[in-house]
Design a protein around this motif. Structure first.
Motif, PDB file in Angstrom:
ATOM      1  N   GLN A  91       0.839  -1.192   0.000  1.00 44.35           N
ATOM      2  CA  GLN A  91       0.000   0.000   0.000  1.00 44.35           C
ATOM      3  C   GLN A  91       0.874   1.242   0.000  1.00 44.35           C
ATOM      4  OE1 GLN A  91      -1.520  -1.993   3.055  1.00 44.35           O
ATOM      5  NE2 GLN A  91      -0.527  -0.952   4.714  1.00 44.35           N
ATOM      6  N   TYR A  92       0.302   2.323  -0.428  1.00 42.49           N
ATOM      7  CA  TYR A  92       1.023   3.598  -0.441  1.00 42.49           C
ATOM      8  C   TYR A  92       0.159   4.667   0.203  1.00 42.49           C
ATOM      9  CZ  TYR A  92      -1.899   4.683  -4.475  1.00 42.49           C
ATOM     10  OH  TYR A  92      -2.971   4.907  -5.299  1.00 42.49           O
ATOM     11  N   GLU A  93       0.831   5.689   0.666  1.00 42.74           N
ATOM     12  CA  GLU A  93       0.149   6.841   1.259  1.00 42.74           C
ATOM     13  C   GLU A  93       0.814   8.089   0.714  1.00 42.74           C
ATOM     14  OE1 GLU A  93      -0.271   8.729   5.678  1.00 42.74           O
ATOM     15  OE2 GLU A  93      -0.551   6.553   5.492  1.00 42.74           O
ATOM     16  N   LYS A  94       0.008   8.975   0.148  1.00 38.93           N
ATOM     17  CA  LYS A  94       0.536  10.192  -0.466  1.00 38.93           C
ATOM     18  C   LYS A  94       0.455  11.356   0.511  1.00 38.93           C
ATOM     19  CE  LYS A  94      -1.118   9.110  -5.127  1.00 38.93           C
ATOM     20  NZ  LYS A  94      -1.954   9.621  -6.218  1.00 38.93           N
ATOM     21  N   SER A  95       1.492  12.188   0.453  1.00 36.59           N
ATOM     22  CA  SER A  95       1.429  13.469   1.139  1.00 36.59           C
ATOM     23  C   SER A  95       1.452  14.541   0.052  1.00 36.59           C
ATOM     24  CB  SER A  95       2.600  13.611   2.113  1.00 36.59           C
ATOM     25  OG  SER A  95       3.824  13.605   1.418  1.00 36.59           O
ATOM     26  N   LEU A  96       1.769  15.758   0.409  1.00 35.77           N
ATOM     27  CA  LEU A  96       1.739  16.849  -0.555  1.00 35.77           C
ATOM     28  C   LEU A  96       2.700  16.607  -1.722  1.00 35.77           C
ATOM     29  CD1 LEU A  96       0.566  19.582  -1.248  1.00 35.77           C
ATOM     30  CD2 LEU A  96       2.406  20.629   0.076  1.00 35.77           C
ATOM     31  N   MET A  97       3.939  16.239  -1.434  1.00 32.80           N
ATOM     32  CA  MET A  97       4.955  16.082  -2.484  1.00 32.80           C
ATOM     33  C   MET A  97       5.414  14.640  -2.672  1.00 32.80           C
ATOM     34  SD  MET A  97       5.678  19.154  -3.664  1.00 32.80           S
ATOM     35  CE  MET A  97       7.328  19.114  -4.289  1.00 32.80           C
ATOM     36  N   LEU A  98       5.446  13.880  -1.598  1.00 35.29           N
ATOM     37  CA  LEU A  98       6.029  12.545  -1.642  1.00 35.29           C
ATOM     38  C   LEU A  98       5.021  11.506  -1.171  1.00 35.29           C
ATOM     39  CD1 LEU A  98       9.527  13.450  -0.171  1.00 35.29           C
ATOM     40  CD2 LEU A  98       9.002  12.944  -2.552  1.00 35.29           C
ATOM     41  N   ALA A  99       5.464  10.262  -1.183  1.00 35.79           N
ATOM     42  CA  ALA A  99       4.611   9.172  -0.725  1.00 35.79           C
ATOM     43  C   ALA A  99       5.455   8.190   0.066  1.00 35.79           C
ATOM     44  CB  ALA A  99       3.976   8.468  -1.921  1.00 35.79           C
ATOM     45  N   TYR A 118       3.585   9.970  -7.593  1.00 31.20           N
ATOM     46  CA  TYR A 118       3.098   9.358  -8.838  1.00 31.20           C
ATOM     47  C   TYR A 118       3.743   7.988  -9.024  1.00 31.20           C
ATOM     48  CZ  TYR A 118       2.688   8.552 -13.869  1.00 31.20           C
ATOM     49  OH  TYR A 118       2.455   7.993 -15.093  1.00 31.20           O
ATOM     50  N   TYR A 119       5.033   7.878  -8.747  1.00 33.34           N
ATOM     51  CA  TYR A 119       5.772   6.627  -8.938  1.00 33.34           C
ATOM     52  C   TYR A 119       5.350   5.565  -7.916  1.00 33.34           C
ATOM     53  CZ  TYR A 119       8.481   9.844 -11.710  1.00 33.34           C
ATOM     54  OH  TYR A 119       8.848  10.789 -12.615  1.00 33.34           O
ATOM     55  N   ALA A 120       5.022   5.993  -6.712  1.00 31.93           N
ATOM     56  CA  ALA A 120       4.577   5.046  -5.683  1.00 31.93           C
ATOM     57  C   ALA A 120       3.307   4.336  -6.127  1.00 31.93           C
ATOM     58  CB  ALA A 120       4.350   5.774  -4.358  1.00 31.93           C
ATOM     59  N   GLU A 121       2.375   5.089  -6.671  1.00 30.56           N
ATOM     60  CA  GLU A 121       1.121   4.506  -7.122  1.00 30.56           C
ATOM     61  C   GLU A 121       1.356   3.516  -8.266  1.00 30.56           C
ATOM     62  OE1 GLU A 121      -3.255   5.985  -8.735  1.00 30.56           O
ATOM     63  OE2 GLU A 121      -1.794   7.470  -8.049  1.00 30.56           O
ATOM     64  N   LEU A 122       2.163   3.904  -9.256  1.00 32.02           N
ATOM     65  CA  LEU A 122       2.466   3.013 -10.374  1.00 32.02           C
ATOM     66  C   LEU A 122       3.169   1.740  -9.910  1.00 32.02           C
ATOM     67  CD1 LEU A 122       3.706   5.337 -13.270  1.00 32.02           C
ATOM     68  CD2 LEU A 122       1.702   3.843 -13.261  1.00 32.02           C
ATOM     69  N   PHE A 123       4.144   1.898  -9.008  1.00 32.55           N
ATOM     70  CA  PHE A 123       4.889   0.744  -8.511  1.00 32.55           C
ATOM     71  C   PHE A 123       3.949  -0.238  -7.822  1.00 32.55           C
ATOM     72  CE2 PHE A 123       7.495  -1.551  -5.426  1.00 32.55           C
ATOM     73  CZ  PHE A 123       8.546  -1.970  -6.231  1.00 32.55           C
ATOM     74  N   CYS A 124       3.085   0.277  -6.955  1.00 31.30           N
ATOM     75  CA  CYS A 124       2.142  -0.586  -6.238  1.00 31.30           C
ATOM     76  C   CYS A 124       1.210  -1.302  -7.213  1.00 31.30           C
ATOM     77  CB  CYS A 124       1.352   0.213  -5.215  1.00 31.30           C
ATOM     78  SG  CYS A 124       2.353   0.736  -3.804  1.00 31.30           S
ATOM     79  N   GLU A 125       0.748  -0.611  -8.265  1.00 30.41           N
ATOM     80  CA  GLU A 125      -0.112  -1.249  -9.257  1.00 30.41           C
ATOM     81  C   GLU A 125       0.615  -2.390  -9.956  1.00 30.41           C
ATOM     82  OE1 GLU A 125      -1.636   1.693 -11.964  1.00 30.41           O
ATOM     83  OE2 GLU A 125      -2.630   2.787 -10.348  1.00 30.41           O
ATOM     84  N   LYS A 126       1.881  -2.167 -10.327  1.00 32.38           N
ATOM     85  CA  LYS A 126       2.671  -3.220 -11.000  1.00 32.38           C
ATOM     86  C   LYS A 126       2.849  -4.428 -10.083  1.00 32.38           C
ATOM     87  CE  LYS A 126       3.932  -0.851 -14.732  1.00 32.38           C
ATOM     88  NZ  LYS A 126       3.579  -1.223 -16.080  1.00 32.38           N
ATOM     89  N   VAL A 127       3.194  -4.188  -8.824  1.00 31.81           N
ATOM     90  CA  VAL A 127       3.415  -5.288  -7.885  1.00 31.81           C
ATOM     91  C   VAL A 127       2.112  -6.038  -7.638  1.00 31.81           C
ATOM     92  CG1 VAL A 127       4.061  -5.873  -5.511  1.00 31.81           C
ATOM     93  CG2 VAL A 127       5.459  -4.255  -6.819  1.00 31.81           C
ATOM     94  N   ARG A 128       1.013  -5.321  -7.476  1.00 30.80           N
ATOM     95  CA  ARG A 128      -0.288  -5.983  -7.265  1.00 30.80           C
ATOM     96  C   ARG A 128      -0.647  -6.872  -8.447  1.00 30.80           C
ATOM     97  NH1 ARG A 128      -2.317  -0.618  -5.313  1.00 30.80           N
ATOM     98  NH2 ARG A 128      -1.980  -0.698  -3.068  1.00 30.80           N
ATOM     99  N   ASP A 129      -0.318  -6.423  -9.648  1.00 30.90           N
ATOM    100  CA  ASP A 129      -0.580  -7.222 -10.832  1.00 30.90           C
ATOM    101  C   ASP A 129       0.138  -8.570 -10.740  1.00 30.90           C
ATOM    102  OD1 ASP A 129      -1.477  -7.851 -13.482  1.00 30.90           O
ATOM    103  OD2 ASP A 129       0.495  -7.242 -14.234  1.00 30.90           O
ATOM    104  N   PHE A 130       1.387  -8.558 -10.313  1.00 27.25           N
ATOM    105  CA  PHE A 130       2.136  -9.806 -10.181  1.00 27.25           C
ATOM    106  C   PHE A 130       1.670 -10.624  -8.976  1.00 27.25           C
ATOM    107  CE2 PHE A 130       4.966  -7.773 -13.167  1.00 27.25           C
ATOM    108  CZ  PHE A 130       5.322  -8.836 -13.980  1.00 27.25           C
TER     109      PHE A 130
END
Length: 179
Positions: A91-99, A118-130
């Motif tokens: 899971q990821y959690e976003k703040s103003l600039m970072l996550a 932005y990268y945290a969300e994409l990374f989590c989506e890729k890992v969830r896919d696998f």
């Protein structure tokens, strides 16, 4: 024509995936040829800070496993890898600039912060896919063909992730590698 080094191949993979690591990840990126198997392909890569050690690290998702790479001057190289079937949640959690990203593996929670949101969300989506794939998927997986890679580039263009110019550039790079 001279054969490209494994590091150059990895850098090309990252460029095709539109991943531009900062200078802070340079040591870890240079360690990847010794970490990845010969034909192992990077699906996504992010960098951040391990909350436990306070070290800058990279997280690499490949088609086979999830890898944490920490190369510190004083401590040497630390590599931990996990098959996707060992990851119970991400899971990821976003703040103003970072996550920040929390990855649950067995009884451990690995906490990574200072990740681009932005990268945290994409990374989590890729890992969830696998994570969602059956265990058999990871055994004897064939290498993607040039046609598979071109189709993937087309999907990235069609979904708006790549512009027409970026698509043409990446397509040319792929075709140049084949010749």
């Amino acid at each position: 024509m001279s054969e490209k080094s494994r590091l150059d191949e990895i850098k090309d993979e990252l460029e095709i995936l539109d991943i531009n690591p900062t200078i802070f990840a340079r040591k870890e990126i240079h360690a990847l040829p010794d970490v990845l198997s010969e034909n192992e392909k990077i699906v996504y890569l992010i960098e951040g800070r391990n909350k436990l050690t306070n070290h800058h690290i990279i997280l690499v998702a490949t088609e086979r496993r999830l890898i944490f790479v920490d190369k510190e001057f004083m401590y040497g190289l630390k590599v931990e890898d996990f098959s996707y079937d060992k990851v119970s949640s991400i899971q990821y959690e976003k703040s103003l600039m970072l996550a920040s990203i929390d990855i649950h593996i067995s009884d451990n929670v690995l906490e990574i912060d200072n990740v681009g949101k932005y990268y945290a969300e994409l990374f989590c989506e890729k890992v969830r896919d696998f994570m969602a794939r059956p265990k058999e998927y990871f055994q004897n997986k064939p290498e993607p063909t040039a046609l598979d890679q071109l189709e993937q580039l087309g999907r990235l263009r069609d979904s708006g992730i790549l512009s027409e110019e970026e698509f043409a550039e990446q397509k040319k790079k792929l075709l140049d590698r084949l010749s």
